[in-house]
Write an enzyme that holds these catalytic residues in place. Structure first.
Site, PDB file in Angstrom:
ATOM      1  N   ASP A   1      -7.678  -5.763  14.732  1.00  0.00           N
ATOM      2  CA  ASP A   1      -7.497  -4.329  14.478  1.00  0.00           C
ATOM      3  C   ASP A   1      -7.251  -4.129  12.991  1.00  0.00           C
ATOM      4  O   ASP A   1      -6.149  -3.798  12.564  1.00  0.00           O
ATOM      5  CB  ASP A   1      -6.327  -3.811  15.314  1.00  0.00           C
ATOM      6  CG  ASP A   1      -6.138  -2.310  15.195  1.00  0.00           C
ATOM      7  OD1 ASP A   1      -7.090  -1.621  14.759  1.00  0.00           O
ATOM      8  OD2 ASP A   1      -5.035  -1.823  15.514  1.00  0.00           O
TER       9      ASP A   1
ATOM     10  N   GLU B   1       1.140  -8.410  11.194  1.00  0.00           N
ATOM     11  CA  GLU B   1       0.944  -7.264  10.295  1.00  0.00           C
ATOM     12  C   GLU B   1       1.406  -7.648   8.895  1.00  0.00           C
ATOM     13  O   GLU B   1       2.484  -8.222   8.725  1.00  0.00           O
ATOM     14  CB  GLU B   1       1.734  -6.059  10.807  1.00  0.00           C
ATOM     15  CG  GLU B   1       1.857  -4.903   9.837  1.00  0.00           C
ATOM     16  CD  GLU B   1       0.527  -4.285   9.451  1.00  0.00           C
ATOM     17  OE1 GLU B   1       0.303  -4.073   8.242  1.00  0.00           O
ATOM     18  OE2 GLU B   1      -0.281  -4.019  10.360  1.00  0.00           O
TER      19      GLU B   1
ATOM     20  N   ASP C   1       0.921  -0.418  13.684  1.00  0.00           N
ATOM     21  CA  ASP C   1       1.360   0.857  14.267  1.00  0.00           C
ATOM     22  C   ASP C   1       1.774   0.720  15.721  1.00  0.00           C
ATOM     23  O   ASP C   1       2.354   1.641  16.299  1.00  0.00           O
ATOM     24  CB  ASP C   1       0.261   1.907  14.130  1.00  0.00           C
ATOM     25  CG  ASP C   1      -1.099   1.392  14.596  1.00  0.00           C
ATOM     26  OD1 ASP C   1      -1.178   0.743  15.662  1.00  0.00           O
ATOM     27  OD2 ASP C   1      -2.096   1.643  13.884  1.00  0.00           O
TER      28      ASP C   1
ATOM     29  N   ASP D   1      -0.089 -12.652   6.495  1.00  0.00           N
ATOM     30  CA  ASP D   1      -1.512 -12.431   6.276  1.00  0.00           C
ATOM     31  C   ASP D   1      -2.274 -12.981   7.470  1.00  0.00           C
ATOM     32  O   ASP D   1      -2.007 -14.104   7.934  1.00  0.00           O
ATOM     33  CB  ASP D   1      -1.954 -13.133   4.986  1.00  0.00           C
ATOM     34  CG  ASP D   1      -3.450 -13.100   4.795  1.00  0.00           C
ATOM     35  OD1 ASP D   1      -3.998 -12.000   4.623  1.00  0.00           O
ATOM     36  OD2 ASP D   1      -4.079 -14.178   4.841  1.00  0.00           O
ATOM     37  N   ALA D   2      -3.225 -12.212   7.990  1.00  0.00           N
ATOM     38  CA  ALA D   2      -3.949 -12.622   9.193  1.00  0.00           C
ATOM     39  C   ALA D   2      -4.700 -13.933   8.981  1.00  0.00           C
ATOM     40  O   ALA D   2      -4.749 -14.792   9.872  1.00  0.00           O
ATOM     41  CB  ALA D   2      -4.920 -11.512   9.611  1.00  0.00           C
TER      42      ALA D   2
ATOM     43  N   HIS E   1      -8.379   3.065  20.453  1.00  0.00           N
ATOM     44  CA  HIS E   1      -7.615   1.915  20.930  1.00  0.00           C
ATOM     45  C   HIS E   1      -8.023   1.489  22.336  1.00  0.00           C
ATOM     46  O   HIS E   1      -7.972   0.292  22.651  1.00  0.00           O
ATOM     47  CB  HIS E   1      -6.115   2.219  20.854  1.00  0.00           C
ATOM     48  CG  HIS E   1      -5.610   2.255  19.446  1.00  0.00           C
ATOM     49  ND1 HIS E   1      -5.412   3.428  18.757  1.00  0.00           N
ATOM     50  CD2 HIS E   1      -5.303   1.258  18.579  1.00  0.00           C
ATOM     51  CE1 HIS E   1      -4.988   3.154  17.539  1.00  0.00           C
ATOM     52  NE2 HIS E   1      -4.910   1.860  17.397  1.00  0.00           N
TER      53      HIS E   1
ATOM     54  N   GLN F   1       0.837  -1.196   0.000  1.00  0.00           N
ATOM     55  CA  GLN F   1       0.000   0.000   0.000  1.00  0.00           C
ATOM     56  C   GLN F   1       0.874   1.249   0.000  1.00  0.00           C
ATOM     57  O   GLN F   1       2.095   1.155   0.114  1.00  0.00           O
ATOM     58  CB  GLN F   1      -0.889  -0.001   1.246  1.00  0.00           C
ATOM     59  CG  GLN F   1      -0.087  -0.036   2.545  1.00  0.00           C
ATOM     60  CD  GLN F   1      -0.855  -0.546   3.735  1.00  0.00           C
ATOM     61  OE1 GLN F   1      -2.077  -0.567   3.736  1.00  0.00           O
ATOM     62  NE2 GLN F   1      -0.149  -0.958   4.780  1.00  0.00           N
TER      63      GLN F   1
END
Length: 551
Positions: free
Chosen positions: A408, A355, A335, A389-390, A313, A281
């Site tokens: 998240d 992530e 993040d 990848d989740a 959060h 991205q």
């Protein structure tokens, strides 16, 4: 009605055989076999360039306007329709096939090469004018798709005429040869765009280079191979036209960095500090210095705002931590801000962060403002990071591994996230939860997107969970949550976040009595968020699955 055709008398030469006539054999500077090979090679290159133009429009439109499925459908359907119209229109140019093909390729090089820059410019500088300009990027996308399709469609009849004038053969054989070169070229262009042009050159420079290759090959084919079929005036017009096209493309390539920097400032403001294109991205950081709030944008969407991220959060993490929480899995959250909230709770032994984008993790570790915001959480020995990848991570995880799973992830309405809000995904999450474990899901805004929100809740229930829906307000709305940044979109920008707490048994929505004191979230605000969310309930919604997404 088809008129009857009387066959020519025996021995009479066919009408196309008159030397020098519009349909006569081409006067080539090379042998016919070599000329035929060069035409097919030109078909190969032009087909590759044409597919790059298509993919570039789809990719840029998906980034700027969101919903990749819609943008791809619009671009491809309009282009295929326009290709048919272009093929019909090109029939009138068959007597002047070589000159017509040269003009078409020069125009296609200019339109296709400059399309990305023009689309980005309209989005950046007119995106928040409102009024008739509100849909400017979408209208320009359709216009470029239509123009590109018309020009690509015009290539085939002209190439057919050119190759037949080199050496006459049956129509089926000529079509087979052209189609083979065209399809192989499309394969090369389709693979070159994501694996070569996009990562090495980016969308703007990649499109400009493709246009230059298109102009050079088209011009060389006509002026080099069929120059004897052209009048002196036609040769000069094509030569000057291609030179001008190449000059425009070269000038744009020289200025592309300054253009991109100016356009990015028009989109994000003058406070852009970090801007990079990763394999996943575009990542942009603004502010974070001299007392200015830090904002993190992913593919044009505001993902983190330093002004209101504690509301998000704390609401995401703290209700899920009421209960056993020694082992925590965070899906997304590169993040580090969700991990920061998890580590505020005593008794946490291990936090696994999954992530997809390694560059986001790197920024969270090394960027001074972002690492300060996440309290340097990735330096804590209890935090373990995986770039994965989740969905794949959950499939490979052992059963009953975690006490808490925190999802998240971006809003479910974003096409790339749809599979991460599916019944299959939540079934995998249920499998990795230990007895008494909880899953919390960021489910998008409640008030402005109730159907998507309650579809997430219905999907969790279909996966075997009991649920407790809730939300929190106070979302910063100066910047639209999605790529569209018109005043109308900004007025409809989400003003809240929605979450769903899920467990095998009815989850109790409360704060951990032994947990930290929240800066924003309280038992009263949590209960109010639950009541507000339940007031928007939509019943009877089907679950979203991998093969039938509902968002």
């Amino acid at each position: 009605m088809i008129e009857p055709h009387a066959p020519a008398p025996p021995g009479c030469p066919p009408p196309w055989s008159a030397p020098g006539g519009p349909g006569g054999p081409a006067r080539l500077p090379v042998r016919p076999g070599t000329g035929r090979f060069l035409v097919l090679a030109g078909v190969f290159v032009c087909a590759a360039c044409g597919l790059v133009y298509e993919l570039e429009l789809v990719a840029l439109a998906s980034y700027l306007m969101g919903d990749s499925v819609t943008q791809a459908s619009v671009v491809l359907s309009v282009m295929v329709f326009a290709m048919g119209i272009g093929s019909l229109a090109a029939k009138r140019l068959r007597p002047l096939a070589a000159a017509g093909f040269g003009a078409v390729e020069a125009t296609l090089a200019l339109v296709g090469g400059c399309s990305a820059m023009a689309l980005y410019a309209v989005f950046a500088w007119t995106g928040d004018w409102g009024g008739m300009w509100a849909n400017g990027p979408r209208c320009l996308l359709v216009a470029f798709s239509l123009a590109t399709g018309l020009l690509i469609g015009a290539e085939v009849p002209l190439l057919m005429e050119m190759i037949q004038r080199i050496r006459r053969q049956d129509a089926g054989g000529a079509v087979a040869d052209l189609s083979a070169a065209d399809y192989v070229g499309a394969l090369v262009g389709g693979l070159a765009f994501p694996f070569l042009l996009l990562p090495l050159l980016g969308q703007l420079t990649g499109a400009l280079l493709t246009g230059a290759v298109n102009a050079v090959v088209g011009g060389a084919l006509v002026l080099g191979l069929f120059r004897r079929d052209l009048t002196r005036r036609a040769r000069w017009l094509l030569l000057v036209g291609n030179a001008l096209v190449l000059a425009v493309l070269a000038s744009a390539a020289v200025l592309v960095d300054d253009f991109e920097r100016a356009a990015r400032q028009a989109v994000y403001g003058d406070d852009v500090r970090v801007a990079l294109r990763t394999e996943v991205q575009e990542v942009v950081l603004t502010g974070g210095t001299s007392g200015r709030s830090l904002d993190l944008f992913l593919d044009g969407r505001l993902r983190v705002s330093g002004r209101d991220e504690p509301r998000y959060h704390e609401a995401l993490v703290h209700p899920a931590m009421s209960g056993p929480h020694a082992r925590v899995l965070i899906l997304g959250g590169g993040d580090g801000l969700a991990a920061r909230e998890v580590l505020h709770h005593p008794g946490v032994d291990r936090v696994d962060v999954v992530e997809l984008d390694a560059e986001v993790i790197r920024l969270a570790r090394t960027d001074p403002a972002l690492s300060e915001l996440n309290r340097h959480v990735f330096g804590d020995p209890r935090v373990h990071v995986a770039t994965d990848d989740a969905f794949g991570r959950l499939r490979g995880a052992n059963p009953a591994t975690y006490d808490v799973v925190v999802s998240d992830l971006p809003d479910p309405g974003i096409t790339a996230s749809t599979k991460l809000y599916s019944q299959e995904f939540y079934g995998l999450a249920r499998r990795v939860l230990a007895p008494g474990g909880r899953l919390v899901v960021h489910a998008g805004p409640v008030t402005s997107g109730p159907r998507a929100y309650w579809t997430v809740e219905a999907t969790l229930r279909a996966a075997g969970f009991r649920t407790a829906p809730y939300g929190t307000s106070g979302r910063h709305t100066d910047v639209a949550a999605g790529p569209d940044r018109t005043p109308a979109d900004r007025s409809r920008a989400p003003r809240d976040w929605g979450f769903v707490l899920a467990a095998r048994t009815d989850p109790r929505l409360r704060l951990d009595p032994d947990g930290p004191r929240s800066r924003v979230l309280t038992e009263a605000s949590l209960a109010a968020g639950e009541r507000a969310a339940r007031r928007t309930r939509i019943t009877g919604l089907p679950a979203s699955t991998l093969v039938h997404p509902r968002y």
